[in-house]
Design a protein around this motif. Structure first.
Motif, PDB file in Angstrom:
ATOM      1  N   GLU A 128      12.135  27.338  61.485  1.00  0.00           N
ATOM      2  CA  GLU A 128      13.044  27.112  62.624  1.00  0.00           C
ATOM      3  C   GLU A 128      12.934  28.256  63.623  1.00  0.00           C
ATOM      4  OE1 GLU A 128      17.133  26.385  61.517  1.00  0.00           O
ATOM      5  OE2 GLU A 128      16.547  24.751  60.188  1.00  0.00           O
ATOM      6  N   ARG A 129      12.825  29.478  63.095  1.00  0.00           N
ATOM      7  CA  ARG A 129      12.679  30.654  63.961  1.00  0.00           C
ATOM      8  C   ARG A 129      11.379  30.550  64.760  1.00  0.00           C
ATOM      9  NH1 ARG A 129      13.519  34.618  60.228  1.00  0.00           N
ATOM     10  NH2 ARG A 129      11.364  34.610  59.540  1.00  0.00           N
ATOM     11  N   GLN A 130      10.291  30.184  64.078  1.00  0.00           N
ATOM     12  CA  GLN A 130       8.998  30.084  64.757  1.00  0.00           C
ATOM     13  C   GLN A 130       9.007  28.967  65.804  1.00  0.00           C
ATOM     14  OE1 GLN A 130       6.676  29.682  61.202  1.00  0.00           O
ATOM     15  NE2 GLN A 130       6.597  31.893  60.852  1.00  0.00           N
ATOM     16  N   ALA A 131       9.677  27.861  65.485  1.00  0.00           N
ATOM     17  CA  ALA A 131       9.759  26.748  66.451  1.00  0.00           C
ATOM     18  C   ALA A 131      10.511  27.196  67.702  1.00  0.00           C
ATOM     19  CB  ALA A 131      10.433  25.546  65.805  1.00  0.00           C
ATOM     20  N   SER A 132      11.583  27.962  67.507  1.00  0.00           N
ATOM     21  CA  SER A 132      12.344  28.466  68.655  1.00  0.00           C
ATOM     22  C   SER A 132      11.481  29.413  69.483  1.00  0.00           C
ATOM     23  CB  SER A 132      13.607  29.188  68.170  1.00  0.00           C
ATOM     24  OG  SER A 132      14.195  29.904  69.248  1.00  0.00           O
ATOM     25  N   MET A 133      10.701  30.260  68.800  1.00  0.00           N
ATOM     26  CA  MET A 133       9.825  31.205  69.505  1.00  0.00           C
ATOM     27  C   MET A 133       8.788  30.454  70.345  1.00  0.00           C
ATOM     28  SD  MET A 133      10.562  34.354  69.066  1.00  0.00           S
ATOM     29  CE  MET A 133      12.039  34.978  68.276  1.00  0.00           C
ATOM     30  N   LYS A 134       8.231  29.393  69.760  1.00  0.00           N
ATOM     31  CA  LYS A 134       7.228  28.599  70.493  1.00  0.00           C
ATOM     32  C   LYS A 134       7.852  28.004  71.744  1.00  0.00           C
ATOM     33  CE  LYS A 134       3.834  27.287  67.027  1.00  0.00           C
ATOM     34  NZ  LYS A 134       4.254  26.884  65.686  1.00  0.00           N
ATOM     35  N   GLN A 135       9.092  27.512  71.597  1.00  0.00           N
ATOM     36  CA  GLN A 135       9.780  26.924  72.748  1.00  0.00           C
ATOM     37  C   GLN A 135      10.037  28.002  73.811  1.00  0.00           C
ATOM     38  OE1 GLN A 135      10.335  23.713  73.502  1.00  0.00           O
ATOM     39  NE2 GLN A 135      11.050  24.516  75.465  1.00  0.00           N
ATOM     40  N   GLN A 136      10.369  29.209  73.362  1.00  0.00           N
ATOM     41  CA  GLN A 136      10.579  30.303  74.310  1.00  0.00           C
ATOM     42  C   GLN A 136       9.292  30.600  75.075  1.00  0.00           C
ATOM     43  OE1 GLN A 136      12.701  33.731  72.524  1.00  0.00           O
ATOM     44  NE2 GLN A 136      13.479  32.311  71.016  1.00  0.00           N
ATOM     45  N   GLY A 137       8.157  30.503  74.376  1.00  0.00           N
ATOM     46  CA  GLY A 137       6.869  30.686  75.031  1.00  0.00           C
ATOM     47  C   GLY A 137       6.660  29.618  76.104  1.00  0.00           C
ATOM     48  N   LYS A 190      19.581  30.779  76.464  1.00  0.00           N
ATOM     49  CA  LYS A 190      20.352  30.307  75.295  1.00  0.00           C
ATOM     50  C   LYS A 190      19.579  30.533  74.004  1.00  0.00           C
ATOM     51  CE  LYS A 190      23.077  26.899  77.791  1.00  0.00           C
ATOM     52  NZ  LYS A 190      22.621  25.902  78.776  1.00  0.00           N
ATOM     53  N   ALA A 191      18.260  30.350  74.059  1.00  0.00           N
ATOM     54  CA  ALA A 191      17.440  30.523  72.858  1.00  0.00           C
ATOM     55  C   ALA A 191      17.444  31.986  72.401  1.00  0.00           C
ATOM     56  CB  ALA A 191      16.009  30.055  73.132  1.00  0.00           C
ATOM     57  N   ILE A 192      17.383  32.899  73.351  1.00  0.00           N
ATOM     58  CA  ILE A 192      17.413  34.326  72.996  1.00  0.00           C
ATOM     59  C   ILE A 192      18.732  34.644  72.291  1.00  0.00           C
ATOM     60  CG2 ILE A 192      17.533  36.687  73.940  1.00  0.00           C
ATOM     61  CD1 ILE A 192      14.730  35.788  74.194  1.00  0.00           C
ATOM     62  N   ALA A 193      19.822  34.049  72.774  1.00  0.00           N
ATOM     63  CA  ALA A 193      21.137  34.308  72.173  1.00  0.00           C
ATOM     64  C   ALA A 193      21.179  33.895  70.706  1.00  0.00           C
ATOM     65  CB  ALA A 193      22.221  33.585  72.963  1.00  0.00           C
ATOM     66  N   LYS A 194      20.359  32.917  70.350  1.00  0.00           N
ATOM     67  CA  LYS A 194      20.409  32.390  68.970  1.00  0.00           C
ATOM     68  C   LYS A 194      19.504  33.129  67.993  1.00  0.00           C
ATOM     69  CE  LYS A 194      21.725  27.688  70.176  1.00  0.00           C
ATOM     70  NZ  LYS A 194      21.024  26.599  70.869  1.00  0.00           N
ATOM     71  N   ILE A 195      18.672  34.051  68.471  1.00  0.00           N
ATOM     72  CA  ILE A 195      17.693  34.692  67.572  1.00  0.00           C
ATOM     73  C   ILE A 195      18.337  35.310  66.319  1.00  0.00           C
ATOM     74  CG2 ILE A 195      15.945  36.513  67.344  1.00  0.00           C
ATOM     75  CD1 ILE A 195      15.084  35.983  70.197  1.00  0.00           C
ATOM     76  N   PRO A 196      19.417  36.090  66.449  1.00  0.00           N
ATOM     77  CA  PRO A 196      19.976  36.698  65.234  1.00  0.00           C
ATOM     78  C   PRO A 196      20.366  35.660  64.176  1.00  0.00           C
ATOM     79  CG  PRO A 196      20.891  37.750  67.169  1.00  0.00           C
ATOM     80  CD  PRO A 196      20.127  36.549  67.659  1.00  0.00           C
ATOM     81  N   SER A 197      20.889  34.503  64.629  1.00  0.00           N
ATOM     82  CA  SER A 197      21.295  33.479  63.663  1.00  0.00           C
ATOM     83  C   SER A 197      20.076  32.795  63.037  1.00  0.00           C
ATOM     84  CB  SER A 197      22.195  32.435  64.332  1.00  0.00           C
ATOM     85  OG  SER A 197      21.440  31.652  65.223  1.00  0.00           O
ATOM     86  N   ALA A 230      19.557  46.258  68.811  1.00  0.00           N
ATOM     87  CA  ALA A 230      19.322  46.872  70.125  1.00  0.00           C
ATOM     88  C   ALA A 230      18.190  46.144  70.860  1.00  0.00           C
ATOM     89  CB  ALA A 230      18.986  48.352  69.956  1.00  0.00           C
ATOM     90  N   ALA A 231      17.135  45.781  70.120  1.00  0.00           N
ATOM     91  CA  ALA A 231      16.012  45.052  70.733  1.00  0.00           C
ATOM     92  C   ALA A 231      16.484  43.680  71.211  1.00  0.00           C
ATOM     93  CB  ALA A 231      14.865  44.907  69.728  1.00  0.00           C
ATOM     94  N   HIS A 232      17.353  43.061  70.416  1.00  0.00           N
ATOM     95  CA  HIS A 232      17.879  41.753  70.803  1.00  0.00           C
ATOM     96  C   HIS A 232      18.761  41.856  72.038  1.00  0.00           C
ATOM     97  CE1 HIS A 232      20.977  38.511  70.607  1.00  0.00           C
ATOM     98  NE2 HIS A 232      19.877  37.820  70.711  1.00  0.00           N
ATOM     99  N   LYS A 233      19.604  42.877  72.045  1.00  0.00           N
ATOM    100  CA  LYS A 233      20.520  43.068  73.172  1.00  0.00           C
ATOM    101  C   LYS A 233      19.734  43.295  74.470  1.00  0.00           C
ATOM    102  CE  LYS A 233      24.651  45.642  74.259  1.00  0.00           C
ATOM    103  NZ  LYS A 233      25.304  46.945  74.152  1.00  0.00           N
ATOM    104  N   ASN A 234      18.682  44.086  74.366  1.00  0.00           N
ATOM    105  CA  ASN A 234      17.828  44.347  75.524  1.00  0.00           C
ATOM    106  C   ASN A 234      17.190  43.040  76.024  1.00  0.00           C
ATOM    107  OD1 ASN A 234      16.071  46.003  77.336  1.00  0.00           O
ATOM    108  ND2 ASN A 234      14.477  45.249  75.974  1.00  0.00           N
ATOM    109  N   ALA A 235      16.673  42.246  75.067  1.00  0.00           N
ATOM    110  CA  ALA A 235      16.032  40.974  75.447  1.00  0.00           C
ATOM    111  C   ALA A 235      17.045  40.031  76.100  1.00  0.00           C
ATOM    112  CB  ALA A 235      15.409  40.316  74.216  1.00  0.00           C
TER     113      ALA A 235
END
Ligand code: HEC
Length: 157
Positions: A35-44, A72-79, A109-114
């Motif tokens: 699921e994480r990888q699918a979200s990353m692909k969509q972000q790409g 919105k996708a970036i916001a979901k990365i931690p979950s 911190a990396a997530h917050k920056n992104a």
């Protein structure tokens, strides 16, 4: 058994096994990594859609939809990063470095920056000024995506 008791039981069962239930997600580490990888692909793809606009190959509204989706996708990365779903547990299936869980402050911190870069990109694309979008797009790719990948994603070989 009273009706409300039955309702409560059904609600409980749904929470455990229903679609999107938190337990259902982390109970299957491979599924969580996918699921994480699918979200990353969509972000790409979202980034490509903004680039297509900058290159004059697409209209602004498509870029606006993509930048909003990306935000919105970036916001979901931690979950999408429950413990036990990294490359140490899923070799050959995940490229998420264990540092995500051993150095959570750094990851946050990396997530917050992104997130800040994604918010800025979204605002720029909404505004429609090409120079501002170009700058925010570059910043997002280099510092937003790149700022996390450098420390927390292993390159596929
Ligand atoms: C907060 C951290 C973080 C941010 C921000 C981030 N990524 Fe990732 N990304 C990861 C991690 C971790 C992986 C490895 C996932 C895995 O293999 O389990 C990854 C993997 C990927 C992959 C490979 C997916 C696959 O199928 O193997 C792509 C493509 C990707 N990211 C694109 C992006 C883009 C584009 C952005 C910015 C718009 C971005 N990422 C932002 C952490 C991040």
């Amino acid at each position: 058994m009273t009706g409300s008791r039955i309702t409560a039981l059904l609600a409980g069962a749904f929470m455990l096994f229903g679609p999107g239930g938190a337990l259902a997600q982390s109970a299957d580490p491979l599924k969580a990594a996918e699921e994480r990888q699918a979200s990353m692909k969509q972000q790409g793809k979202d980034m490509e859609a903004v680039k297509a606009y900058l290159d004059g190959k697409a209209e602004l509204p498509a870029a606006q939809t993509a930048a909003d989706d990306l935000d919105k996708a970036i916001a979901k990365i931690p979950s999408l990063a429950p413990a036990g779903t990294g490359m140490d547990k899923l070799p050959g299936k995940s490229w998420a470095k264990p540092a995500i869980w051993s150095e959570p402050d750094k990851f946050q911190a990396a997530h917050k920056n992104a997130q800040a870069k994604a918010d800025a990109l979204n605002a720029a694309v909404k505004g429609g000024d090409k120079a501002a979008i170009t700058a925010a797009f570059g910043d997002m790719g280099k510092s937003g995506c790149g700022g996390c990948h450098t420390d927390f994603r292993e390159k596929k070989t």
